[in-house]
Design an enzyme around this catalytic site. Structure first.
Site, mmCIF file in Angstrom:
data_model
loop_
_atom_site.group_PDB
_atom_site.id
_atom_site.type_symbol
_atom_site.label_atom_id
_atom_site.label_comp_id
_atom_site.label_asym_id
_atom_site.label_seq_id
_atom_site.Cartn_x
_atom_site.Cartn_y
_atom_site.Cartn_z
ATOM 1 N N HIS A 215 -24.170 27.474 34.553
ATOM 2 C CA HIS A 215 -23.691 27.617 35.940
ATOM 3 C C HIS A 215 -22.240 27.167 36.122
ATOM 4 C CE1 HIS A 215 -27.423 28.876 37.975
ATOM 5 N NE2 HIS A 215 -28.005 28.246 36.974
ATOM 6 N N ASP B 293 -19.678 29.434 34.818
ATOM 7 C CA ASP B 293 -18.788 30.609 34.686
ATOM 8 C C ASP B 293 -18.196 30.990 36.038
ATOM 9 O OD1 ASP B 293 -21.302 31.560 35.532
ATOM 10 O OD2 ASP B 293 -21.229 33.376 34.291
ATOM 11 N N GLY C 179 -35.822 38.862 33.529
ATOM 12 C CA GLY C 179 -35.906 37.628 34.320
ATOM 13 C C GLY C 179 -36.188 36.392 33.487
ATOM 14 N N ALA C 180 -35.876 36.448 32.192
ATOM 15 C CA ALA C 180 -36.228 35.334 31.307
ATOM 16 C C ALA C 180 -35.017 34.497 30.914
ATOM 17 C CB ALA C 180 -36.909 35.870 30.048
ATOM 18 N N GLY C 181 -33.833 34.872 31.398
ATOM 19 C CA GLY C 181 -32.650 34.077 31.081
ATOM 20 C C GLY C 181 -31.906 34.573 29.852
ATOM 21 N N SER D 289 -30.517 37.730 29.839
ATOM 22 C CA SER D 289 -29.534 38.690 30.297
ATOM 23 C C SER D 289 -29.882 40.150 30.063
ATOM 24 C CB SER D 289 -28.206 38.366 29.639
ATOM 25 O OG SER D 289 -27.198 38.704 30.503
ATOM 26 N N SER E 133 -30.097 42.065 32.432
ATOM 27 C CA SER E 133 -29.284 42.818 33.398
ATOM 28 C C SER E 133 -27.912 43.168 32.819
ATOM 29 C CB SER E 133 -29.140 42.054 34.711
ATOM 30 O OG SER E 133 -28.697 40.757 34.474
ATOM 31 N N GLU F 269 -22.396 44.169 39.338
ATOM 32 C CA GLU F 269 -23.448 43.188 39.650
ATOM 33 C C GLU F 269 -23.091 42.374 40.894
ATOM 34 O OE1 GLU F 269 -25.053 40.907 36.395
ATOM 35 O OE2 GLU F 269 -26.725 40.269 37.656
ATOM 36 N N ASP G 293 -22.267 36.881 31.223
ATOM 37 C CA ASP G 293 -23.279 37.724 30.577
ATOM 38 C C ASP G 293 -22.721 39.051 30.071
ATOM 39 O OD1 ASP G 293 -24.783 35.590 31.308
ATOM 40 O OD2 ASP G 293 -25.952 36.620 32.822
HETATM 41 C C1 GLA Z 1 -26.921 33.960 35.190
HETATM 42 C C2 GLA Z 1 -25.604 34.554 35.680
HETATM 43 C C3 GLA Z 1 -24.430 34.037 34.837
HETATM 44 C C4 GLA Z 1 -24.438 32.516 34.772
HETATM 45 C C5 GLA Z 1 -25.812 31.993 34.384
HETATM 46 C C6 GLA Z 1 -25.925 30.492 34.483
HETATM 47 O O1 GLA Z 1 -27.225 34.408 33.920
HETATM 48 O O2 GLA Z 1 -25.657 35.959 35.606
HETATM 49 O O3 GLA Z 1 -23.225 34.535 35.343
HETATM 50 O O4 GLA Z 1 -23.982 31.984 35.981
HETATM 51 O O5 GLA Z 1 -26.846 32.539 35.191
HETATM 52 O O6 GLA Z 1 -25.116 29.875 33.540
#
Ligand code: GLA
Length: 389
Positions: free
Chosen positions: A36, A38, A123-125, A127, A129, A161, A173
């Site tokens: 969190h 970026d 939705g698992a972190g 990326s 998306s 996005e 991402d």
């Molecule tokens: C998501 C957002 C990123 C980043 C992370 C947290 O993946 O898309 O831009 O802020 O959360 O580090």
């Protein structure tokens, strides 16, 4: 990348559209450090992974766009002349956002038939998306016949996005997906987009994903709330120091000296950001020196800060992180991605992935009554066209 999945995506395309399409792939990512920050102009250290999103695609003679996916039910069809809102576009909001932005920015596109399929859990972190955004951008550019360098694909994905989908995310991402390379972490300074590849001691380390088996949607609101809370802290600090551009510019001591300017919540959010920036800077040096134990300690501190100061962890993610640290092969572990569910990432000694995974999965199951997915991850590389074998 999983070539069997690429074959299935091509087949899905053929079944739906009655012809063959060309196929492209873009990677998902895990983030070693830099949670969190970026969108606060901080540095981050993501790694492109060998899981990602494939698209099979062909250009059409008209302006129609038709989309299907192996992962999500529901076909979509719309016209480039009247793209839907993100809410109306449902799962197709990401590719729609890319195409709509390309047009808004002056590219005249043909219509497309597109079939997607990926192996990054949604939705698992990791990326999913960014992978779908980047892969759509490179496929559309190739089929429309214009050059789109990877960094431009990443910038375009970011605009789509934030402006079209409406998530106030940072640039990490899509940059990781577009610029990541095998065997390296991407050092990315989000303030000015400067970046470099940091070689990792891959002969000594392996990545393991620890899935909490809960999911979140960035569009749900928790993510944008954290952005707003931490931006509120920035506004108050700016009132004292007008030239301040972003939280990443604030030193740890400087923040402490301004404690009285912030309420408790704002202070916690800002405290996470400024300490995380310091951790990532230190981490780059440690990785360059191959100091994995010390690097792992920073992952651990990053998790604690995400948990207590930014409050984006969950009980299950905390449990996974603690179980991971309880195994002797683990250098470090932390939640990866936005948090609020999803996955934790562990860096473990090469050759010990299996006993490590069994250790974590058995203990998590004892506690939560559900076996988590725990698996090793390989490096991904640049986005590319996938040739038929
Ligand atoms: C998501 C957002 C990123 C980043 C992370 C947290 O993946 O898309 O831009 O802020 O959360 O580090």
């Amino acid at each position: 990348m999983d070539l069997e999945l690429a074959r299935r995506v091509r087949r899905h395309f053929r079944d739906h559209f009655g012809a063959d399409g060309r196929c492209w792939f873009a990677s998902g990512r895990v983030n070693l450090l830099g949670a969190h920050i970026d969108y606060h102009g901080g540095p981050v250290l993501p790694v492109a992974i060998d899981r990602g999103v494939f698209v099979a695609a062909r250009a059409r003679a008209d302006r129609k766009v038709r989309l299907v996916s192996l992962n999500v039910d529901g076909d979509c069809e719309w016209s480039l002349d009247s793209p839907p809102t993100a809410a109306a576009a449902g799962w197709s909001a990401y590719p729609v956002g890319i195409l709509a932005h390309l047009e808004q920015e002056g590219r005249r596109l043909p219509g497309f038939d597109l079939a997607f399929g990926g192996d990054v859990p949604i939705g698992a972190g990791m990326s999913s998306s960014a992978a779908i955004l980047v892969v759509t951008a490179i496929a559309a550019a190739a089929l429309a016949g214009f050059d789109l360098p990877p960094i431009e694909a990443a910038r375009l994905a970011y605009r789509a996005e934030t402006r079209y989908v409406g998530v106030k995310c940072g640039i990490m991402d899509p940059f990781a997906s577009a610029l990541g390379r095998r065997g390296h972490a991407l050092w990315l300074d989000c303030r000015d987009e400067s970046h470099e590849l940091v070689p990792l001691p891959s002969e000594r380390m392996a990545f393991v994903v620890l899935d909490s088996m809960t999911r979140r949607e960035l569009r749900d609101g928790g993510f944008n709330r954290r952005v707003a809370e931490s931006m509120a802290a920035l506004s108050k600090l700016k009132a004292r120091k007008p030239g301040l551009a972003c939280l990443a510019e604030v030193g740890v001591d400087e923040l402490d000296a301004s404690r009285d300017a912030l309420d408790d919540l704002e202070w916690k959010r800002a405290r996470h950001v400024v300490t995380e920036v310091a951790r990532v800077r230190r981490a780059r040096e440690l990785l360059r020196a191959g100091a994995l134990l010390e690097f792992g300690q920073l992952m651990w501190l990053s998790h604690l800060s995400s948990r207590h100061f930014y409050e984006v962890s969950t009980e299950r993610l905390d449990a996974l992180q603690e179980l991971a640290l309880g195994h002797s092969a683990c250098y470090g572990a932390r939640l990866t991605g936005a948090g609020f569910g999803g996955c934790a990432l562990a860096v473990v000694r090469k050759g010990e992935v299996e006993p490590f995974a069994a250790h974590v999965a058995a203990r998590f199951e004892q506690r939560f009554g559900r076996r988590p997915d725990v698996y090793g991850l390989d490096f991904g590389g640049a986005p590319c066209e996938v040739q038929e074998e």
